[in-house]
Scaffold this motif. Structure first.
Motif, PDB file in Angstrom:
ATOM      1  N   MET A   1      -2.007 -15.361   0.882  1.00  0.00           N
ATOM      2  CA  MET A   1      -3.305 -15.995   0.938  1.00  0.00           C
ATOM      3  C   MET A   1      -4.402 -14.943   0.797  1.00  0.00           C
ATOM      4  SD  MET A   1      -3.116 -18.947   3.703  1.00  0.00           S
ATOM      5  CE  MET A   1      -1.530 -19.344   4.360  1.00  0.00           C
ATOM      6  N   ILE A   2      -5.618 -15.401   0.857  1.00  0.00           N
ATOM      7  CA  ILE A   2      -6.734 -14.493   0.618  1.00  0.00           C
ATOM      8  C   ILE A   2      -6.914 -13.511   1.775  1.00  0.00           C
ATOM      9  CG2 ILE A   2      -9.235 -14.415   0.327  1.00  0.00           C
ATOM     10  CD1 ILE A   2      -9.065 -16.800  -1.407  1.00  0.00           C
ATOM     11  N   GLN A   3      -6.512 -13.872   2.989  1.00  0.00           N
ATOM     12  CA  GLN A   3      -6.743 -12.972   4.116  1.00  0.00           C
ATOM     13  C   GLN A   3      -5.611 -11.960   4.309  1.00  0.00           C
ATOM     14  OE1 GLN A   3      -6.388 -16.281   4.397  1.00  0.00           O
ATOM     15  NE2 GLN A   3      -4.946 -16.806   5.981  1.00  0.00           N
ATOM     16  N   ARG A   4      -4.730 -11.823   3.378  1.00  0.00           N
ATOM     17  CA  ARG A   4      -3.621 -10.879   3.467  1.00  0.00           C
ATOM     18  C   ARG A   4      -4.096  -9.443   3.238  1.00  0.00           C
ATOM     19  NH1 ARG A   4       0.372 -13.344   5.869  1.00  0.00           N
ATOM     20  NH2 ARG A   4       1.051 -15.238   4.886  1.00  0.00           N
ATOM     21  N   PRO A   5      -3.275  -8.458   3.653  1.00  0.00           N
ATOM     22  CA  PRO A   5      -3.658  -7.041   3.460  1.00  0.00           C
ATOM     23  C   PRO A   5      -3.804  -6.652   1.992  1.00  0.00           C
ATOM     24  CG  PRO A   5      -1.793  -7.207   4.962  1.00  0.00           C
ATOM     25  CD  PRO A   5      -2.057  -8.576   4.450  1.00  0.00           C
ATOM     26  N   GLN A   6      -3.008  -7.272   1.108  1.00  0.00           N
ATOM     27  CA  GLN A   6      -3.119  -6.900  -0.301  1.00  0.00           C
ATOM     28  C   GLN A   6      -4.473  -7.275  -0.879  1.00  0.00           C
ATOM     29  OE1 GLN A   6      -0.554  -8.775   0.832  1.00  0.00           O
ATOM     30  NE2 GLN A   6      -0.360 -10.655  -0.352  1.00  0.00           N
ATOM     31  N   THR A   7      -5.107  -8.289  -0.318  1.00  0.00           N
ATOM     32  CA  THR A   7      -6.453  -8.647  -0.753  1.00  0.00           C
ATOM     33  C   THR A   7      -7.430  -7.531  -0.410  1.00  0.00           C
ATOM     34  OG1 THR A   7      -5.945 -10.967  -0.412  1.00  0.00           O
ATOM     35  CG2 THR A   7      -8.261 -10.377  -0.559  1.00  0.00           C
ATOM     36  N   VAL A   8      -7.278  -6.991   0.777  1.00  0.00           N
ATOM     37  CA  VAL A   8      -8.140  -5.884   1.197  1.00  0.00           C
ATOM     38  C   VAL A   8      -7.896  -4.661   0.317  1.00  0.00           C
ATOM     39  CG1 VAL A   8      -8.681  -4.321   3.113  1.00  0.00           C
ATOM     40  CG2 VAL A   8      -8.244  -6.736   3.561  1.00  0.00           C
ATOM     41  N   PHE A   9      -6.624  -4.386   0.014  1.00  0.00           N
ATOM     42  CA  PHE A   9      -6.303  -3.238  -0.831  1.00  0.00           C
ATOM     43  C   PHE A   9      -6.870  -3.407  -2.243  1.00  0.00           C
ATOM     44  CE2 PHE A   9      -2.408  -2.519   1.975  1.00  0.00           C
ATOM     45  CZ  PHE A   9      -3.093  -1.610   2.759  1.00  0.00           C
ATOM     46  N   LEU A  10      -6.766  -4.602  -2.789  1.00  0.00           N
ATOM     47  CA  LEU A  10      -7.309  -4.834  -4.121  1.00  0.00           C
ATOM     48  C   LEU A  10      -8.831  -4.744  -4.131  1.00  0.00           C
ATOM     49  CD1 LEU A  10      -5.027  -7.724  -5.385  1.00  0.00           C
ATOM     50  CD2 LEU A  10      -5.093  -5.381  -6.206  1.00  0.00           C
ATOM     51  N   ALA A  11      -9.467  -5.227  -3.070  1.00  0.00           N
ATOM     52  CA  ALA A  11     -10.926  -5.133  -2.986  1.00  0.00           C
ATOM     53  C   ALA A  11     -11.364  -3.675  -2.862  1.00  0.00           C
ATOM     54  CB  ALA A  11     -11.436  -5.945  -1.813  1.00  0.00           C
ATOM     55  N   ILE A  12     -10.643  -2.904  -2.068  1.00  0.00           N
ATOM     56  CA  ILE A  12     -10.978  -1.481  -1.918  1.00  0.00           C
ATOM     57  C   ILE A  12     -10.762  -0.744  -3.241  1.00  0.00           C
ATOM     58  CG2 ILE A  12     -10.272   0.674  -0.793  1.00  0.00           C
ATOM     59  CD1 ILE A  12      -9.777  -0.971   1.740  1.00  0.00           C
ATOM     60  N   ALA A  13      -9.673  -1.064  -3.954  1.00  0.00           N
ATOM     61  CA  ALA A  13      -9.419  -0.430  -5.248  1.00  0.00           C
ATOM     62  C   ALA A  13     -10.535  -0.760  -6.233  1.00  0.00           C
ATOM     63  CB  ALA A  13      -8.070  -0.889  -5.803  1.00  0.00           C
ATOM     64  N   LEU A 106     -11.539   9.579  -6.554  1.00  0.00           N
ATOM     65  CA  LEU A 106     -11.807   8.153  -6.337  1.00  0.00           C
ATOM     66  C   LEU A 106     -10.952   7.284  -7.251  1.00  0.00           C
ATOM     67  CD1 LEU A 106     -15.697   8.022  -5.973  1.00  0.00           C
ATOM     68  CD2 LEU A 106     -14.005   7.681  -4.190  1.00  0.00           C
ATOM     69  N   VAL A 107     -10.813   7.710  -8.485  1.00  0.00           N
ATOM     70  CA  VAL A 107      -9.995   6.959  -9.432  1.00  0.00           C
ATOM     71  C   VAL A 107      -8.527   6.988  -8.999  1.00  0.00           C
ATOM     72  CG1 VAL A 107      -9.237   6.840 -11.828  1.00  0.00           C
ATOM     73  CG2 VAL A 107     -11.611   7.351 -11.307  1.00  0.00           C
ATOM     74  N   LEU A 108      -8.058   8.145  -8.554  1.00  0.00           N
ATOM     75  CA  LEU A 108      -6.684   8.266  -8.078  1.00  0.00           C
ATOM     76  C   LEU A 108      -6.473   7.425  -6.820  1.00  0.00           C
ATOM     77  CD1 LEU A 108      -3.905   9.605  -8.354  1.00  0.00           C
ATOM     78  CD2 LEU A 108      -4.776  11.460  -6.924  1.00  0.00           C
ATOM     79  N   LEU A 109      -7.435   7.416  -5.929  1.00  0.00           N
ATOM     80  CA  LEU A 109      -7.339   6.610  -4.713  1.00  0.00           C
ATOM     81  C   LEU A 109      -7.298   5.121  -5.041  1.00  0.00           C
ATOM     82  CD1 LEU A 109      -7.233   7.969  -1.957  1.00  0.00           C
ATOM     83  CD2 LEU A 109      -9.541   7.187  -1.571  1.00  0.00           C
ATOM     84  N   GLY A 110      -8.038   4.704  -6.065  1.00  0.00           N
ATOM     85  CA  GLY A 110      -7.969   3.314  -6.514  1.00  0.00           C
ATOM     86  C   GLY A 110      -6.564   2.944  -6.970  1.00  0.00           C
ATOM     87  N   LEU A 111      -5.901   3.861  -7.667  1.00  0.00           N
ATOM     88  CA  LEU A 111      -4.526   3.639  -8.107  1.00  0.00           C
ATOM     89  C   LEU A 111      -3.578   3.526  -6.915  1.00  0.00           C
ATOM     90  CD1 LEU A 111      -2.573   3.467 -10.537  1.00  0.00           C
ATOM     91  CD2 LEU A 111      -2.364   5.946 -10.384  1.00  0.00           C
ATOM     92  N   VAL A 112      -3.791   4.358  -5.916  1.00  0.00           N
ATOM     93  CA  VAL A 112      -2.957   4.306  -4.718  1.00  0.00           C
ATOM     94  C   VAL A 112      -3.114   2.959  -4.012  1.00  0.00           C
ATOM     95  CG1 VAL A 112      -2.688   5.301  -2.403  1.00  0.00           C
ATOM     96  CG2 VAL A 112      -2.892   6.795  -4.385  1.00  0.00           C
ATOM     97  N   PHE A 113      -4.337   2.461  -3.914  1.00  0.00           N
ATOM     98  CA  PHE A 113      -4.553   1.172  -3.269  1.00  0.00           C
ATOM     99  C   PHE A 113      -3.955   0.023  -4.084  1.00  0.00           C
ATOM    100  CE2 PHE A 113      -7.779   3.296  -0.610  1.00  0.00           C
ATOM    101  CZ  PHE A 113      -7.373   2.789   0.620  1.00  0.00           C
ATOM    102  N   GLN A 114      -3.933   0.144  -5.387  1.00  0.00           N
ATOM    103  CA  GLN A 114      -3.267  -0.871  -6.196  1.00  0.00           C
ATOM    104  C   GLN A 114      -1.761  -0.884  -5.922  1.00  0.00           C
ATOM    105  OE1 GLN A 114      -4.446   0.177 -10.163  1.00  0.00           O
ATOM    106  NE2 GLN A 114      -6.041  -1.382 -10.194  1.00  0.00           N
ATOM    107  N   MET A 115      -1.176   0.287  -5.804  1.00  0.00           N
ATOM    108  CA  MET A 115       0.261   0.354  -5.517  1.00  0.00           C
ATOM    109  C   MET A 115       0.564  -0.176  -4.116  1.00  0.00           C
ATOM    110  SD  MET A 115       1.802   1.330  -8.178  1.00  0.00           S
ATOM    111  CE  MET A 115       0.589   0.457  -9.140  1.00  0.00           C
ATOM    112  N   LEU A 116      -0.326   0.078  -3.159  1.00  0.00           N
ATOM    113  CA  LEU A 116      -0.150  -0.495  -1.829  1.00  0.00           C
ATOM    114  C   LEU A 116      -0.227  -2.017  -1.860  1.00  0.00           C
ATOM    115  CD1 LEU A 116      -2.175   1.942   0.457  1.00  0.00           C
ATOM    116  CD2 LEU A 116       0.264   1.478   0.557  1.00  0.00           C
ATOM    117  N   ALA A 117      -1.100  -2.556  -2.684  1.00  0.00           N
ATOM    118  CA  ALA A 117      -1.213  -4.006  -2.817  1.00  0.00           C
ATOM    119  C   ALA A 117       0.081  -4.588  -3.388  1.00  0.00           C
ATOM    120  CB  ALA A 117      -2.398  -4.372  -3.697  1.00  0.00           C
ATOM    121  N   VAL A 118       0.658  -3.937  -4.388  1.00  0.00           N
ATOM    122  CA  VAL A 118       1.925  -4.408  -4.952  1.00  0.00           C
ATOM    123  C   VAL A 118       3.023  -4.374  -3.897  1.00  0.00           C
ATOM    124  CG1 VAL A 118       3.735  -3.841  -6.630  1.00  0.00           C
ATOM    125  CG2 VAL A 118       1.359  -3.835  -7.330  1.00  0.00           C
TER     126      VAL A 118
END
Length: 135
Positions: A1-13, A106-118
């Protein structure tokens, strides 16, 4: 759902990718006489932002969400490669290029947050499958 941690990770990325527009590495890319470098960096930063925001709302179809985030991560890797290329063309890593290195980070950190979301989407998928077996 929208309140899941992956939503937060994708928003941060997405926020990290968007904030890369306000760093010195983006400024150096846009001031380059070869305009394709700046346009390439700009487009490879904005496309993952759009895909990440859209994939937040694909929470009903987790495999589809994972595939879109992987596509976004591929474009994110291209953006990271642009940043590394610009950084090396300026003379490599050093104390005088601290702002440019920060933008690349910052770009690398965005990639890390995308992988955390997956990773968290896969955990949710495993949880749903285990609950289906119990029923």
């Amino acid at each position: 759902m929208i309140q899941r941690p992956q939503t937060v990770f994708l928003a941060i990325a997405s926020l990290l990718n968007f904030s890369a527009y306000f760093t010195a590495i983006y400024e150096k890319a846009m001031n380059d006489p070869q305009l394709w470098i700046g346009i390439g960096l700009a487009s490879s930063l904005i496309i993952p932002v759009i895909i990440n925001v859209v994939s937040i709302f694909l929470y009903n179809n987790r495999p589809n969400q994972i595939s879109w985030i992987k596509r976004s991560a591929l474009i994110q890797i291209v953006a990271f490669a642009f940043c590394i290329g610009i950084l090396f063309s300026l003379g490599g890593f050093g104390t005088y290029l601290w702002d440019e290195t920060l933008g690349t980070g910052l770009v690398l950190l965005g990639l890390v947050f995308q992988m955390l979301a997956v990773r968290f989407i896969r955990k949710d998928e495993e949880l749903v499958r285990s609950m289906d077996r119990i029923r």
